[in-house]
Design a protein around this motif. Structure first.
Motif, PDB file in Angstrom:
ATOM      1  N   GLU A  85      29.405  38.291  27.183  1.00 39.84           N
ATOM      2  CA  GLU A  85      30.506  37.318  27.208  1.00 39.84           C
ATOM      3  C   GLU A  85      31.807  38.068  27.471  1.00 39.84           C
ATOM      4  O   GLU A  85      32.666  38.190  26.608  1.00 39.84           O
ATOM      5  N   ILE A  86      31.953  38.586  28.690  1.00 42.00           N
ATOM      6  CA  ILE A  86      33.146  39.346  29.048  1.00 42.00           C
ATOM      7  C   ILE A  86      33.861  38.615  30.188  1.00 42.00           C
ATOM      8  O   ILE A  86      33.251  38.339  31.220  1.00 42.00           O
ATOM      9  N   PRO A  87      35.143  38.318  30.032  1.00 37.98           N
ATOM     10  CA  PRO A  87      35.870  37.663  31.121  1.00 37.98           C
ATOM     11  C   PRO A  87      36.046  38.601  32.309  1.00 37.98           C
ATOM     12  O   PRO A  87      36.194  39.816  32.138  1.00 37.98           O
ATOM     13  N   VAL A  88      36.024  38.022  33.511  1.00 33.63           N
ATOM     14  CA  VAL A  88      36.153  38.793  34.747  1.00 33.63           C
ATOM     15  C   VAL A  88      37.316  38.245  35.566  1.00 33.63           C
ATOM     16  O   VAL A  88      37.465  37.024  35.724  1.00 33.63           O
ATOM     17  N   ILE A  89      38.152  39.148  36.048  1.00 35.41           N
ATOM     18  CA  ILE A  89      39.194  38.800  37.021  1.00 35.41           C
ATOM     19  C   ILE A  89      38.838  39.518  38.325  1.00 35.41           C
ATOM     20  O   ILE A  89      38.606  40.738  38.327  1.00 35.41           O
ATOM     21  N   TYR A  90      38.809  38.772  39.426  1.00 34.45           N
ATOM     22  CA  TYR A  90      38.483  39.385  40.718  1.00 34.45           C
ATOM     23  C   TYR A  90      39.728  39.974  41.369  1.00 34.45           C
ATOM     24  O   TYR A  90      40.827  39.412  41.278  1.00 34.45           O
ATOM     25  N   LEU A  91      39.528  41.124  42.012  1.00 38.93           N
ATOM     26  CA  LEU A  91      40.559  41.764  42.823  1.00 38.93           C
ATOM     27  C   LEU A  91      40.051  41.775  44.259  1.00 38.93           C
ATOM     28  O   LEU A  91      38.926  42.228  44.511  1.00 38.93           O
ATOM     29  N   THR A  92      40.851  41.294  45.191  1.00 37.58           N
ATOM     30  CA  THR A  92      40.372  41.267  46.567  1.00 37.58           C
ATOM     31  C   THR A  92      41.528  41.188  47.548  1.00 37.58           C
ATOM     32  O   THR A  92      42.604  40.673  47.229  1.00 37.58           O
ATOM     33  N   ALA A  93      41.283  41.718  48.700  1.00 37.65           N
ATOM     34  CA  ALA A  93      42.261  41.591  49.783  1.00 37.65           C
ATOM     35  C   ALA A  93      41.917  40.409  50.671  1.00 37.65           C
ATOM     36  O   ALA A  93      42.638  40.104  51.615  1.00 37.65           O
ATOM     37  N   TYR A  94      40.812  39.743  50.359  1.00 39.13           N
ATOM     38  CA  TYR A  94      40.341  38.628  51.179  1.00 39.13           C
ATOM     39  C   TYR A  94      40.374  37.346  50.351  1.00 39.13           C
ATOM     40  O   TYR A  94      40.004  37.346  49.181  1.00 39.13           O
ATOM     41  N   SER A  95      40.799  36.265  50.954  1.00 38.01           N
ATOM     42  CA  SER A  95      40.854  34.984  50.237  1.00 38.01           C
ATOM     43  C   SER A  95      40.221  33.867  51.056  1.00 38.01           C
ATOM     44  O   SER A  95      40.651  32.729  51.009  1.00 38.01           O
ATOM     45  N   ASP A  96      39.181  34.207  51.841  1.00 36.95           N
ATOM     46  CA  ASP A  96      38.543  33.189  52.664  1.00 36.95           C
ATOM     47  C   ASP A  96      37.752  32.218  51.789  1.00 36.95           C
ATOM     48  O   ASP A  96      37.352  32.544  50.669  1.00 36.95           O
ATOM     49  N   GLU A  97      37.529  31.023  52.285  1.00 44.28           N
ATOM     50  CA  GLU A  97      36.910  29.950  51.523  1.00 44.28           C
ATOM     51  C   GLU A  97      35.502  30.299  51.061  1.00 44.28           C
ATOM     52  O   GLU A  97      35.102  29.992  49.935  1.00 44.28           O
ATOM     53  N   ALA A  98      34.729  30.952  51.903  1.00 48.39           N
ATOM     54  CA  ALA A  98      33.344  31.292  51.552  1.00 48.39           C
ATOM     55  C   ALA A  98      33.309  32.255  50.361  1.00 48.39           C
ATOM     56  O   ALA A  98      32.497  32.097  49.436  1.00 48.39           O
ATOM     57  N   THR A  99      34.194  33.254  50.363  1.00 49.91           N
ATOM     58  CA  THR A  99      34.241  34.222  49.269  1.00 49.91           C
ATOM     59  C   THR A  99      34.659  33.540  47.971  1.00 49.91           C
ATOM     60  O   THR A  99      34.080  33.779  46.903  1.00 49.91           O
ATOM     61  N   ILE A 100      35.677  32.679  48.083  1.00 52.28           N
ATOM     62  CA  ILE A 100      36.145  31.967  46.889  1.00 52.28           C
ATOM     63  C   ILE A 100      35.031  31.101  46.310  1.00 52.28           C
ATOM     64  O   ILE A 100      34.822  31.067  45.087  1.00 52.28           O
TER      65      ILE A 100
END
Length: 363
Positions: A85-100
């Motif tokens: 039960e660990i929260p995750v924050i994503y880091l990314t240089a991409y914000s395309d719809e499929a990845t989201i």
């Protein structure tokens, strides 16, 4: 590669795992987190990330989505979600719809688009940790509410079906006695032992039903002078079979105290809720040996007034959800104590619940 930035100097320092294969970016993130008072560790590949998460405690994971290797960050986060039960924050240089859309399936606590500044990082981390703690509080509260509702249901069912259970139990006990007598006549001691065992187990079932019914029977809601020692004994008897099954030793130290002016059924509910809470805490111990609850009843003086003090001490693990006593699961309990002009509080250092009732002398 693994590196740690910052040291955990206090128990309240939050630990964060940064999963980032760009070393310079990882070091910068960890340095920023250190400035905000966090302890940060970074790894650069999936295997290291999974190993750290399995073997260490972290309050948050900052996960780069695009990683070199067989797994990306979303796949690692999916594994985390199944086991921790660990929260995750994503880091990314991409914000395309499929990845989201892929990322959504792991229910992340945030999504930071590179490049981001230190303030955005801090706010995202703080909000994710806070939201995670709130969710754990809610799950804990729901679990305890469900536990209390289960006990109320058991008591009501026991009261409703006791007649139907006791009738066949009486027949079984009588038949066991007849078999025992017949075994003596036929000189078959083995058969007699089996009959005695049947009678013994039947008596035990009858006692359990009797305890449940006794505890669940409606006590007058009128205020009257009641013996708290008797109410405590009744509550312990109600939970006895479960203490026995879970290896919990429940000891009572009942001092000489006057009768309490109260509503007995409501005080029963207070004691049941607090003893249930102690039972849950004791069951968090990794070892099943030495689980213990100690209940003390005594008279005390405070601010020139006399009070009856009940202490329910457990030797469970420390409750990491500090402040849980303020949540809904114990609000009813606190309101009952307040209605009786008493006080209720949790002392984590003493690992105990305390509640007091004023001593009111009869007119």
């Amino acid at each position: 590669m693994t590196a740690v930035v910052g040291t955990d100097k206090g128990t309240d320092v939050k630990r964060i795992l940064v999963v980032e294969d760009e070393r310079i970016i990882a070091i910068n993130i960890c340095s920023t987190l250190k400035q905000y008072g966090y302890n940060a560790t970074y790894v650069s590949d999936a295997n290291d990330a999974i190993e750290h998460i399995e073997n260490e405690h972290f309050d948050l994971v900052l996960m780069d989505i695009m990683l070199n290797g067989p797994m990306d960050g979303i796949e690692i986060a999916a594994i985390i979600k199944k086991t921790k039960e660990i929260p995750v924050i994503y880091l990314t240089a991409y914000s395309d719809e499929a990845t989201i859309n892929r990322a959504k399936t792991t229910e992340p606590f945030g999504y930071l688009i590179k490049p981001f500044n230190s303030r955005d990082l801090y706010i995202s981390v703080e909000m994710a940790i806070y939201k995670s703690q709130v969710q754990k509080h809610i799950r804990n509260v729901e679990s305890r509410l469900a536990e209390n509702q289960k006990w109320e249901t058991i008591a009501l069912v026991a009261s409703g079906i006791s007649h139907e259970i006791n009738n066949p139990l009486t027949s079984i006990i009588n038949l066991a006695d007849l078999i025992s007598l017949e075994a003596k006549k036929l000189n078959q001691p083995s058969l007699g032992e089996k009959a005695s065992k049947i009678a013994e187990e039947s008596e035990r079932i009858a006692k359990i039903i009797k305890n449940l019914v006794s505890y669940s029977q409606s006590t007058s809601s009128q205020w009257n002078y009641s013996n708290l020692g008797t109410i405590l004994n009744d509550t312990r008897s109600f939970l006895h079979q479960y203490f026995l099954k879970e290896g919990i030793q429940c000891e009572m130290e009942l001092g000489d105290v006057p009768l309490a002016y109260c509503q007995p059924q409501k005080i029963k509910q207070v004691l049941l809720n607090l003893m249930q809470d102690a039972r849950i805490r004791v069951n968090t111990r990794e070892d099943s040996i030495g689980r213990k609850i100690t209940i003390t009843l005594k008279q005390m003086e405070e601010d020139g007034s006399s009070h009856i003090l009940v202490q329910i001490k457990d030797n469970g693990e420390e409750d990491l959800m500090k402040g849980i006593s303020q949540m809904n699961s114990l609000e009813v309990t606190k309101s009952i104590v307040t209605e009786h002009k008493g006080k209720m509080y949790r002392d984590e250092e003493a690992s105990s619940w305390f509640f007091t009732l004023p001593i009111i002398k009869p007119l």
